[in-house]
Structures are given as structure tokens and as C-alpha cells.
Design a protein around this motif. Sequence first.
Motif, PDB file in Angstrom:
ATOM      1  N   LYS A  69       0.844  -1.202   0.000  1.00  0.00           N
ATOM      2  CA  LYS A  69       0.000   0.000   0.000  1.00  0.00           C
ATOM      3  C   LYS A  69       0.870   1.239   0.000  1.00  0.00           C
ATOM      4  N   GLY A  71       1.269   5.502  -2.138  1.00  0.00           N
ATOM      5  CA  GLY A  71       0.876   6.386  -3.216  1.00  0.00           C
ATOM      6  C   GLY A  71       1.703   6.279  -4.491  1.00  0.00           C
ATOM      7  N   LYS A  93       5.628   2.773   7.959  1.00  0.00           N
ATOM      8  CA  LYS A  93       4.496   3.640   8.311  1.00  0.00           C
ATOM      9  C   LYS A  93       3.241   2.796   8.569  1.00  0.00           C
ATOM     10  N   LYS A 105       5.096   1.769  -3.324  1.00  0.00           N
ATOM     11  CA  LYS A 105       5.080   3.163  -3.793  1.00  0.00           C
ATOM     12  C   LYS A 105       5.302   3.172  -5.294  1.00  0.00           C
ATOM     13  N   ARG A 185     -10.338  12.485   3.033  1.00  0.00           N
ATOM     14  CA  ARG A 185      -8.988  12.036   2.635  1.00  0.00           C
ATOM     15  C   ARG A 185      -8.074  13.231   2.377  1.00  0.00           C
ATOM     16  N   SER A 348      -6.933   6.200   4.083  1.00  0.00           N
ATOM     17  CA  SER A 348      -7.052   5.293   2.938  1.00  0.00           C
ATOM     18  C   SER A 348      -7.568   3.930   3.386  1.00  0.00           C
TER      19      SER A 348
HETATM   20  C1  AKG Z   1       2.175   8.199   2.100  1.00  0.00           C
HETATM   21  O1  AKG Z   1       1.760   8.204   3.267  1.00  0.00           O
HETATM   22  O2  AKG Z   1       3.287   8.653   1.802  1.00  0.00           O
HETATM   23  C2  AKG Z   1       1.345   7.601   1.082  1.00  0.00           C
HETATM   24  O3  AKG Z   1       1.780   7.425  -0.029  1.00  0.00           O
HETATM   25  C3  AKG Z   1      -0.019   7.194   1.492  1.00  0.00           C
HETATM   26  C4  AKG Z   1      -0.785   6.639   0.411  1.00  0.00           C
HETATM   27  C5  AKG Z   1      -2.051   5.919   0.825  1.00  0.00           C
HETATM   28  O4  AKG Z   1      -2.959   6.587   1.275  1.00  0.00           O
HETATM   29  O5  AKG Z   1      -2.100   4.732   0.634  1.00  0.00           O
END
Ligand code: AKG
Length: 418
Positions: A69, A71, A93, A105, A185, A348
Motif C-alpha cells: 500500500k 501512493g 508507516k 510506492k 482524505r 485510505s
Molecule cells: C504516504 O503516506 O506517503 C502515502 O503514499 C499514502 C498513500 C495511501 O494513502 O495509501
Amino acid sequence: MQPTDPLEEARAQLRRAVDLLGYDDYVYEVLANPDRVLQVRVTIKMDDGTVKTFLGWRSQHNSALGPYKGGVRYHPNVTMNEVIALSMWMTWKNSLAGLPYGGGKGGVRVNPKILSPRELELLSRKYFESISDIVGVDQDIPAPDVYTDPQVMSWFLDEYNRVKRGQFFGVVTGKPVELGGLNARIVSTGYGVAVSTRVAAEKFLGGLEGRTVAVQGYGNVGYYAAKFLAEMGAKIVAVSDSRGGIYDPEGIDPEEALKVKRSTGTVANYQRGKKISTMEILELPVDILVPAAIEEVITDENADRIKAKIISEGANGPTTTAAEKILVKKGVLVLPDILANAGGVIMSHIEWVNNRMGGWITDEEALKKLEQKMVENTKTVITYWEKNLKPEENSLRDAAYMIAVERVFRAMKLRGWI
Ligand code: AKG
């Protein structure tokens, strides 16, 4: 100062945690490298008839705790190593946040600001089609990141469902409300930064009321962090974006600063205060500093001049390892990115669960859940640090990493991977 490779930074942070936890080199090697990185070519016909090729990646770092998971960013300077580092940070994270996700990512090396809407749609669809075999509701769930937004997620969703001939709404998060997303979000990362900062300020500064704050970066994360911190009683005295900043010890209205940015292109045109550069903002005499722009802005070159007592990392990787050593000696507390900016991925997760259940949730309920989780996670990290580490030697990042890496280690062990 030479810019450091983000992957080297991510590996140095992992090395520290692995050593502190007493794990062996095999564990380090498994976690210092992603499970898989897919590089794709995205070739599109531009509006003027020319043909351009852009490189894109999706890095899947570790899936011990669940599907990958994280972005997808569009940026002219993004590199494969940066995407790998970011996917590694997502593993920690998600683990630290207690989410059933591994880390992933994506990135495309492009400047989206100079693309027409048609070119942006074509690029987004081609990129997602190219990675469609390795993403999926239970496999890897992309989301927005730097310069990608709910519209880009809509194209991703549509392209995936076209290729896979289904209606898989949980394959991306950060979607518009009409496609199963949540309005909350957009505010969630900045809100999470504010909540985490509030918890730390209550513990170490006697509260947020009247505490001065400087925010570097005025995108979604920076703006909403400033807005919510102000609502919680803090005084925003400086804000900046890539074109400059403004410092007013009397206080800055975050909404007004946003209006100025929207109408003139930069917060630096705010009507009061003193103009400052985007790097000067880091050295102001404030209680709290929120770097919410880009990686590696706090380095061994400027760390010694930082006056803030708490640094809340809204961006990913704004503080280098070398800088953090200096900050620990000075007694500056850094709320690390994997803790402070987890609000986006926590929201998310709420969206993803909702999509899978075919359910619904109000923004109010979702933000309440997010707040609870940010409070809990921040307290967990601070307590672990106080109980198990030495504040004069170890950062909160050490504590956050140890918790996160240990959870991933235990999951890998249970699954028989190590
Ligand atoms: C980040 O926290 O840097 C993300 O890419 C979060 C992405 C997501 O909401 O899955």
C-alpha cells in the motif's frame, strides 16, 4: 552539502533499527531491498503531435503484514531509488500505524504541470495499465501522492476495471466521493500531523496554546497542518512554498495565506510580515517546525541552526540521518514521518474497508477514528522511547522504527519467511 540518495537514507535508518533490535544480517538484507520493482515505459502522443516517453515504477517492498500500500507520485526528478526508499518507508508507516498493509510506492518521471488534461489522462491510464498485473484489491493498493489527486485515481480505477473487466473499487484509495472515496482524505495527512504534534506538545511543551509554528510547504499537507494547528490553539507565524515564504511573529491566517497562494501563485505575497526564503523558514525562532515539502531539507549543514523544540515531519524524509544526530544532541524532538504523516494512509484504510464492505461512513466518523489512531500511535512511540531508549542518544525515529520493524519481523517469522 551533497544530496544523499534517499535509498541510502532509508537503509541507514533500517540498519540502525536492526542493530538496536539485535537482528542478524539476513533480516537486514531482506528488508533493505524491495520484494519487486516494476519499471514501465509510458509512451504517449502529445497534443502537438510529437511522441514522448516517460519512465514509471511501482516498488513493492514488503507484504508480510498485508497487501502492498502506498501512493504514486508524478515528479520530474523522481528516480527508481527514491520510489524504492518511499516504498520501504511505507512498510514502516503502515506497520507502525497498525494497519494490515505492507509497503509499496509508485512514481512517474514527469512534470504534470506542463501536461494538458488529455495528456495527463493518457499518461495516467497507460501507467496504470502497465502495472495492472501487479496491483489489485488484495495485492497492492495505490493512492495519491505528490502531484497526483482524486481525478488521477479515477483514471487509475477506470483503467484497472477496463483491463480486468470488473468493478474493483478498492484497488485505489483517495478517490472522489462519487467513486467510493471520502472527502476527509484530502485533509487527513495534515490533520494527522496536527494531532500528533498536539500530543507531543501536551507532553513536552505544556500544550499547544500560543505555541509558535513555522510550516515549510503549502500543499495539502502543509496547509491543513497549519489550519488544524491554528484551530487547536497554536500560532502560525511562518509559511512557505517552493517560491518563497513569509514570517510574521504577530501570526498568519492559514486561510488567508491559501487565498494569496491561489491568487498570486505563492504565499510569499501575503500582505503582512517579512519575506523569507524557503530554506530560511527552517531556522526561525519558533516552538514547532513542520517540514511539509520535500525530502532532505534538514541536513548536517543547517541542523545546528534549528531553533524549534519539536519538528513534525509532514513530508517523507525531510531530515537526514546526519542531521538527526545533531538534533538529538541539541534535545530537539523529531516526530518522524512514519508516525506524523500517517494520517493519509490511515484514512485510505478506512476508505478501502468501506469499499470492500460496500458500506458508508461519514467524514466526521472517519476523522474521529483517525484522531484516535494518531493519538494512540504517538503515545505508543513516546512511551517506548522513554522506557527502552536513551533520549540523549536515541531519537523518536529510533523508537518508531523499532516498533515497526519488530512487527514486520514477527509477521515474517510467523509466515516462515525468515
Ligand atoms: C504516504 O503516506 O506517503 C502515502 O503514499 C499514502 C498513500 C495511501 O494513502 O495509501
